[in-house]
Design a protein around this motif. Structure first.
Motif, PDB file in Angstrom:
ATOM      1  N   LEU A   1     -25.091   6.771  73.336  1.00 26.24           N
ATOM      2  CA  LEU A   1     -24.532   8.037  73.813  1.00 26.24           C
ATOM      3  C   LEU A   1     -24.880   8.310  75.275  1.00 26.24           C
ATOM      4  N   LYS A   2     -26.055   7.874  75.708  1.00 28.80           N
ATOM      5  CA  LYS A   2     -26.417   8.044  77.123  1.00 28.80           C
ATOM      6  C   LYS A   2     -25.516   7.188  78.009  1.00 28.80           C
ATOM      7  N   ASP A   3     -25.230   5.994  77.581  1.00 34.52           N
ATOM      8  CA  ASP A   3     -24.314   5.128  78.325  1.00 34.52           C
ATOM      9  C   ASP A   3     -22.931   5.775  78.409  1.00 34.52           C
ATOM     10  N   TYR A   4     -22.465   6.325  77.315  1.00 35.77           N
ATOM     11  CA  TYR A   4     -21.163   7.001  77.281  1.00 35.77           C
ATOM     12  C   TYR A   4     -21.153   8.197  78.237  1.00 35.77           C
ATOM     13  N   MET A   5     -22.208   8.998  78.186  1.00 41.51           N
ATOM     14  CA  MET A   5     -22.259  10.181  79.054  1.00 41.51           C
ATOM     15  C   MET A   5     -22.299   9.803  80.528  1.00 41.51           C
ATOM     16  N   GLU A   6     -23.029   8.760  80.856  1.00 41.96           N
ATOM     17  CA  GLU A   6     -23.129   8.357  82.259  1.00 41.96           C
ATOM     18  C   GLU A   6     -21.818   7.747  82.756  1.00 41.96           C
ATOM     19  N   ASN A   7     -21.207   6.892  81.964  1.00 39.43           N
ATOM     20  CA  ASN A   7     -20.034   6.155  82.425  1.00 39.43           C
ATOM     21  C   ASN A   7     -18.707   6.850  82.179  1.00 39.43           C
ATOM     22  N   VAL A   8     -18.599   7.632  81.132  1.00 39.09           N
ATOM     23  CA  VAL A   8     -17.340   8.307  80.823  1.00 39.09           C
ATOM     24  C   VAL A   8     -17.348   9.759  81.307  1.00 39.09           C
ATOM     25  N   CYS A   9     -18.402  10.488  80.963  1.00 42.08           N
ATOM     26  CA  CYS A   9     -18.482  11.908  81.336  1.00 42.08           C
ATOM     27  C   CYS A   9     -18.999  12.114  82.754  1.00 42.08           C
ATOM     28  N   LYS A  10     -19.588  11.067  83.332  1.00 38.94           N
ATOM     29  CA  LYS A  10     -20.164  11.114  84.689  1.00 38.94           C
ATOM     30  C   LYS A  10     -21.353  12.059  84.779  1.00 38.94           C
ATOM     31  N   PHE A  11     -22.139  12.135  83.694  1.00 38.75           N
ATOM     32  CA  PHE A  11     -23.371  12.900  83.694  1.00 38.75           C
ATOM     33  C   PHE A  11     -24.450  12.086  84.408  1.00 38.75           C
ATOM     34  N   THR A  12     -25.515  12.765  84.788  1.00 33.92           N
ATOM     35  CA  THR A  12     -26.588  12.148  85.557  1.00 33.92           C
ATOM     36  C   THR A  12     -27.851  11.981  84.723  1.00 33.92           C
ATOM     37  N   PRO A  13     -28.382  10.747  84.669  1.00 35.38           N
ATOM     38  CA  PRO A  13     -29.671  10.574  83.990  1.00 35.38           C
ATOM     39  C   PRO A  13     -30.799  11.126  84.858  1.00 35.38           C
ATOM     40  N   CYS A  14     -31.773  11.739  84.220  1.00 36.69           N
ATOM     41  CA  CYS A  14     -32.909  12.322  84.937  1.00 36.69           C
ATOM     42  C   CYS A  14     -34.136  11.454  84.716  1.00 36.69           C
ATOM     43  N   SER A  15     -34.624  10.861  85.769  1.00 40.18           N
ATOM     44  CA  SER A  15     -35.846  10.078  85.679  1.00 40.18           C
ATOM     45  C   SER A  15     -37.040  10.966  86.000  1.00 40.18           C
ATOM     46  N   TYR A  16     -38.045  10.860  85.149  1.00 41.44           N
ATOM     47  CA  TYR A  16     -39.326  11.519  85.340  1.00 41.44           C
ATOM     48  C   TYR A  16     -39.284  13.048  85.192  1.00 41.44           C
ATOM     49  N   ILE A  17     -38.139  13.596  84.839  1.00 40.14           N
ATOM     50  CA  ILE A  17     -38.025  15.020  84.520  1.00 40.14           C
ATOM     51  C   ILE A  17     -37.169  15.139  83.264  1.00 40.14           C
ATOM     52  N   GLU A  18     -37.181  16.311  82.651  1.00 39.63           N
ATOM     53  CA  GLU A  18     -36.328  16.553  81.494  1.00 39.63           C
ATOM     54  C   GLU A  18     -34.987  17.109  81.958  1.00 39.63           C
ATOM     55  N   SER A  19     -33.997  16.992  81.116  1.00 35.75           N
ATOM     56  CA  SER A  19     -32.644  17.375  81.508  1.00 35.75           C
ATOM     57  C   SER A  19     -32.512  18.861  81.841  1.00 35.75           C
ATOM     58  N   ASP A  20     -33.351  19.694  81.282  1.00 36.56           N
ATOM     59  CA  ASP A  20     -33.238  21.115  81.599  1.00 36.56           C
ATOM     60  C   ASP A  20     -33.878  21.480  82.936  1.00 36.56           C
ATOM     61  N   ASP A  21     -34.685  20.590  83.506  1.00 40.37           N
ATOM     62  CA  ASP A  21     -35.306  20.876  84.807  1.00 40.37           C
ATOM     63  C   ASP A  21     -34.275  21.025  85.931  1.00 40.37           C
ATOM     64  N   PRO A  22     -33.337  20.076  86.118  1.00 41.09           N
ATOM     65  CA  PRO A  22     -32.353  20.285  87.189  1.00 41.09           C
ATOM     66  C   PRO A  22     -31.414  21.461  86.890  1.00 41.09           C
ATOM     67  N   LEU A  23     -31.210  21.761  85.626  1.00 43.51           N
ATOM     68  CA  LEU A  23     -30.373  22.930  85.295  1.00 43.51           C
ATOM     69  C   LEU A  23     -31.020  24.207  85.793  1.00 43.51           C
ATOM     70  N   ALA A  24     -32.334  24.316  85.594  1.00 51.76           N
ATOM     71  CA  ALA A  24     -33.039  25.507  86.055  1.00 51.76           C
ATOM     72  C   ALA A  24     -32.995  25.607  87.576  1.00 51.76           C
ATOM     73  N   ILE A  25     -33.153  24.487  88.253  1.00 47.23           N
ATOM     74  CA  ILE A  25     -33.118  24.476  89.716  1.00 47.23           C
ATOM     75  C   ILE A  25     -31.728  24.844  90.225  1.00 47.23           C
ATOM     76  N   MET A  26     -30.701  24.243  89.649  1.00 44.21           N
ATOM     77  CA  MET A  26     -29.336  24.475  90.119  1.00 44.21           C
ATOM     78  C   MET A  26     -28.797  25.866  89.771  1.00 44.21           C
ATOM     79  N   SER A  27     -29.386  26.508  88.772  1.00 47.39           N
ATOM     80  CA  SER A  27     -28.880  27.814  88.363  1.00 47.39           C
ATOM     81  C   SER A  27     -29.236  28.912  89.358  1.00 47.39           C
ATOM     82  N   LYS A  28     -30.125  28.629  90.277  1.00 48.80           N
ATOM     83  CA  LYS A  28     -30.547  29.640  91.253  1.00 48.80           C
ATOM     84  C   LYS A  28     -29.586  29.777  92.386  1.00 48.80           C
TER      85      LYS A  28
END
Length: 122
Positions: A95-122
């Motif tokens: 599913l991660k491969d699908y999200m990265e290649n089809v949905c164009k989502f971004t993998p987060c290294s060394y942080i959890e997926s909700d961390d960039p969401l919190a940063i970008m929501s500001k």
């Protein structure tokens, strides 16, 4: 003159992984993989239809699945003794491969997926 900001949709895609894989937890084979990918695609499309964003950003935990919290936890191990369910071990890479290649989502290294969401929501 239209001064309205574009509508940005932020997606914690780890939630989509768990939701998509759960329905196929007893079918860890090619049929289950296809079903889970279809479920993920359906969830994603439903979110897009419901929100009608101008653009979106989706994030998920990187394939190595380790983040900084494991290194800074001092009193006890981060997430304790949790072990991943067998079905997640099967479905996560698919599913991660699908999200990265089809949905164009971004993998987060060394942080959890909700961390960039919190940063970008500001």
């Amino acid at each position: 003159m239209d001064t309205q900001k574009p509508k940005l949709l932020l997606i914690d895609a780890d939630l989509l992984i768990y939701s998509s894989a759960w329905g196929y937890r007893d079918v860890t084979n090619k049929i289950g993989a296809m079903g889970a990918k279809n479920k993920l695609s359906s969830l994603f499309n439903n979110i897009l239809e419901a929100t009608n964003p101008d653009l979106y950003c989706g994030f998920f935990g990187a394939k190595e699945n380790k983040n900084y919290r494991f290194d800074v936890a001092q009193l006890k191990p981060y997430k304790g003794t949790r072990k991943p369910d067998d079905y997640l071990t099967f479905f996560k890479p698919i599913l991660k491969d699908y999200m990265e290649n089809v949905c164009k989502f971004t993998p987060c290294s060394y942080i959890e997926s909700d961390d960039p969401l919190a940063i970008m929501s500001k």
